[in-house]
Design a protein around this motif. Structure first.
Motif, PDB file in Angstrom:
ATOM      1  N   CYS A  12       0.938  -1.189   0.034  1.00  0.00           N
ATOM      2  CA  CYS A  12      -0.066   0.094  -0.054  1.00  0.00           C
ATOM      3  C   CYS A  12       0.880   1.315   0.108  1.00  0.00           C
ATOM      4  O   CYS A  12       0.475   2.197  -0.702  1.00  0.00           O
ATOM      5  CB  CYS A  12      -0.949   0.053   1.164  1.00  0.00           C
ATOM      6  SG  CYS A  12      -1.977   1.424   1.415  1.00  0.00           S
ATOM      7  N   VAL A 150      -4.420   3.712   7.210  1.00  0.00           N
ATOM      8  CA  VAL A 150      -4.575   2.437   6.813  1.00  0.00           C
ATOM      9  C   VAL A 150      -4.173   1.588   7.905  1.00  0.00           C
ATOM     10  O   VAL A 150      -2.914   1.531   8.377  1.00  0.00           O
ATOM     11  CB  VAL A 150      -3.654   2.226   5.414  1.00  0.00           C
ATOM     12  CG1 VAL A 150      -3.674   0.787   5.060  1.00  0.00           C
ATOM     13  CG2 VAL A 150      -4.018   3.225   4.421  1.00  0.00           C
ATOM     14  N   TYR A 355      -9.036   2.723   6.198  1.00  0.00           N
ATOM     15  CA  TYR A 355      -8.920   1.705   5.466  1.00  0.00           C
ATOM     16  C   TYR A 355      -8.417   0.269   6.167  1.00  0.00           C
ATOM     17  O   TYR A 355      -7.513   0.454   7.400  1.00  0.00           O
ATOM     18  CB  TYR A 355      -7.815   1.863   4.260  1.00  0.00           C
ATOM     19  CG  TYR A 355      -8.199   3.224   3.411  1.00  0.00           C
ATOM     20  CD1 TYR A 355      -8.724   2.986   2.158  1.00  0.00           C
ATOM     21  CD2 TYR A 355      -8.031   4.402   3.722  1.00  0.00           C
ATOM     22  CE1 TYR A 355      -9.108   4.009   1.492  1.00  0.00           C
ATOM     23  CE2 TYR A 355      -8.478   5.518   3.152  1.00  0.00           C
ATOM     24  CZ  TYR A 355      -8.664   5.293   1.855  1.00  0.00           C
ATOM     25  OH  TYR A 355      -9.249   6.330   0.835  1.00  0.00           O
ATOM     26  N   ILE A 357      -6.653  -3.461   5.404  1.00  0.00           N
ATOM     27  CA  ILE A 357      -6.226  -4.480   4.099  1.00  0.00           C
ATOM     28  C   ILE A 357      -5.321  -5.373   4.923  1.00  0.00           C
ATOM     29  O   ILE A 357      -5.081  -5.646   5.946  1.00  0.00           O
ATOM     30  CB  ILE A 357      -5.249  -3.482   3.405  1.00  0.00           C
ATOM     31  CG1 ILE A 357      -3.982  -3.210   4.128  1.00  0.00           C
ATOM     32  CG2 ILE A 357      -5.798  -2.251   2.651  1.00  0.00           C
ATOM     33  CD1 ILE A 357      -2.947  -2.324   3.416  1.00  0.00           C
ATOM     34  N   GLY A 379      -3.392  -4.311  -0.711  1.00  0.00           N
ATOM     35  CA  GLY A 379      -2.591  -3.009  -0.544  1.00  0.00           C
ATOM     36  C   GLY A 379      -2.562  -2.378  -1.646  1.00  0.00           C
ATOM     37  O   GLY A 379      -2.300  -1.127  -1.600  1.00  0.00           O
ATOM     38  N   HIS A 380      -2.413  -3.052  -2.855  1.00  0.00           N
ATOM     39  CA  HIS A 380      -2.257  -2.175  -4.202  1.00  0.00           C
ATOM     40  C   HIS A 380      -3.383  -1.399  -4.444  1.00  0.00           C
ATOM     41  O   HIS A 380      -3.207  -0.147  -4.678  1.00  0.00           O
ATOM     42  CB  HIS A 380      -1.765  -3.121  -5.215  1.00  0.00           C
ATOM     43  CG  HIS A 380      -1.917  -2.396  -6.618  1.00  0.00           C
ATOM     44  ND1 HIS A 380      -0.557  -1.838  -6.963  1.00  0.00           N
ATOM     45  CD2 HIS A 380      -2.745  -2.107  -7.619  1.00  0.00           C
ATOM     46  CE1 HIS A 380      -0.845  -1.390  -8.126  1.00  0.00           C
ATOM     47  NE2 HIS A 380      -1.936  -1.376  -8.450  1.00  0.00           N
ATOM     48  N   CYS A 382      -5.864  -0.364  -2.346  1.00  0.00           N
ATOM     49  CA  CYS A 382      -6.057   0.724  -1.389  1.00  0.00           C
ATOM     50  C   CYS A 382      -5.059   1.787  -1.573  1.00  0.00           C
ATOM     51  O   CYS A 382      -5.351   3.075  -1.692  1.00  0.00           O
ATOM     52  CB  CYS A 382      -5.588   0.190   0.055  1.00  0.00           C
ATOM     53  SG  CYS A 382      -5.681   1.298   1.470  1.00  0.00           S
ATOM     54  N   GLY A 383      -3.786   1.604  -1.904  1.00  0.00           N
ATOM     55  CA  GLY A 383      -2.637   2.480  -2.489  1.00  0.00           C
ATOM     56  C   GLY A 383      -2.979   3.317  -3.474  1.00  0.00           C
ATOM     57  O   GLY A 383      -2.798   4.632  -3.745  1.00  0.00           O
TER      58      GLY A 383
END
Length: 388
Positions: A12, A150, A355, A357, A379-380, A382-383
């Motif tokens: 993320c 996060v 968030y 994750i 993670g991706h 969300c990032g």
């Protein structure tokens, strides 16, 4: 701010940092990616080429579709190859590092460094509060504010590595519902009387099909001094519940009754354990023969007697007493209720800027790289949602 420097948290941070955000990653551990480091026997089973929503357990089987479709095993493999990390594919689509799991940790650290992520280790996370513009977190007594928070602190599995259940406490604090949690991908234990009976088999491994209800896995099964382990048992443990039986079919590719009958026809002087020893480990073959008191030559035994031995090999029902718990569980089943999250961003629907994750979410993969793929994918996305 990302709480947790594990697989999901670092991924993320990389994506959010690449998208222009200022990112702080905080973890209480001495080193990042500790679960990555110990995974796959130290070589990190970093993904599985077959990863799809069908390989995950969740209260909502559709929730993982978006993230898994938008960040695939091929996408992660592209990063691995960019960093020239040698890898190989093992059985059932599992991808491993040729050398060391530390290569994956170094890769993630290099990627974070390249986009300016601030990583702070050995920091204790205290009170988390909502502010008008975001969140305020007490870290070692200091206050740090961030526009988005996060939570990537994992579940309860392997407490000796620092697992605390912090994500669940934060979810509860902000009214984000949880599903029941329990250990998953974990060895199963047997009651003392069954353990004593099976004690001669401790250390024996055999190809097995293990079934619970309609769910079946075929991989190695290992008898231990505590009960049952091996990949097939770890897989079924995610579905098994206390009080349930599991069914074992040893050497499922062989018709054991037909084998015994044919051996009796060709050479009736052979012992049962001799024939079973052709397909099973010798200790297991001897154990089964002893349990059924078949010590004479094959010619002495009826079809019914041989059928009982065949059933013991390929229709064995056993009731585990429990599991080894979070101490040895690879993951935690259950977690943050997916109905509370946006599947495209992993953001809490009722609280913008928060968030969840990775493992702390109610999405649990099978053994074999699936949980890492969920970490990378969740993670991706969300990032990506956090990118400027």
């Amino acid at each position: 701010m990302v709480l947790g420097a594990g697989a999901a948290g670092m991924m993320c941070a990389i994506r959010a940092g690449a998208g222009g955000r200022s990112v702080l990653v905080v973890d209480h551990a001495k080193a990042p990616g500790e679960k990555i480091r110990i995974s796959g026997g130290g070589r990190c089973n970093f993904t599985n080429v077959h990863a799809s929503p069908a390989n995950y357990i969740s209260g909502n089987r559709h929730f993982a579709k978006s993230a898994l479709a938008r960040y695939t095993p091929r996408d992660f493999l592209a990063m691995v190859e960019k960093h020239r990390i040698a890898w190989h594919e093992k059985t059932l689509g599992q991808l491993f590092c040729d050398d060391s799991a530390k290569d994956i940790v170094r890769m993630l650290l290099d990627e974070m460094l390249a986009v300016g992520v601030d990583l702070q280790l050995q920091r204790q996370i205290g009170v988390v509060e909502k502010t008008e513009d975001g969140f305020r977190v007490a870290i070692d007594g200091e206050t740090v504010e961030a526009g988005a928070l996060v939570v990537a602190t994992g579940g309860k599995s392997i407490p000796k590595m620092g697992a605390t259940g912090l994500a669940y406490r934060i979810a509860e604090q902000f009214g984000v519902a949880m599903t029941e949690t329990r250990p998953a991908l974990v060895p199963l234990t047997l009651d003392p009387s069954m353990l004593e009976k099976l004690s001669p088999l401790s250390g024996v491994s055999v190809d097995a099909q293990v079934r619970h209800g309609k769910t079946t896995f075929r991989e190695a099964l290992l008898f231990t001094h505590r009960g049952l382990s091996g990949p097939s048992i770890l897989q079924i443990s995610s579905y098994w519940k206390e009080g349930d039986d599991i069914a074992l079919t040893l050497e499922p590719s062989c018709d054991v009754l037909a084998l015994l009958k044919e051996a009796r026809r060709q050479n009736g002087r052979q012992a049962v354990q001799t024939v079973l020893g052709e397909i099973l480990p010798r200790r297991l073959a001897q154990f089964l023969a002893d349990q059924h008191r078949l010590r004479g030559p094959l010619a002495d035994y009826s079809d019914k007697a041989l059928g009982a031995v065949a059933a013991a090999v390929q229709d064995w029902t056993i009731r585990p007493a429990g599991s080894e718990g979070y101490r040895t569980a690879e993951v935690t089943l259950g977690g943050v209720d997916t109905s509370m999250l946006d599947s495209r961003t992993m953001q809490a629907k009722a609280l913008p800027g928060l968030y969840f994750i990775g493992e702390c979410v109610d999405v649990t993969g099978w053994l074999g790289g699936y949980n890492f793929q969920w970490a990378w994918a969740s993670g991706h996305v969300c990032g990506e949602a956090l990118a400027v």
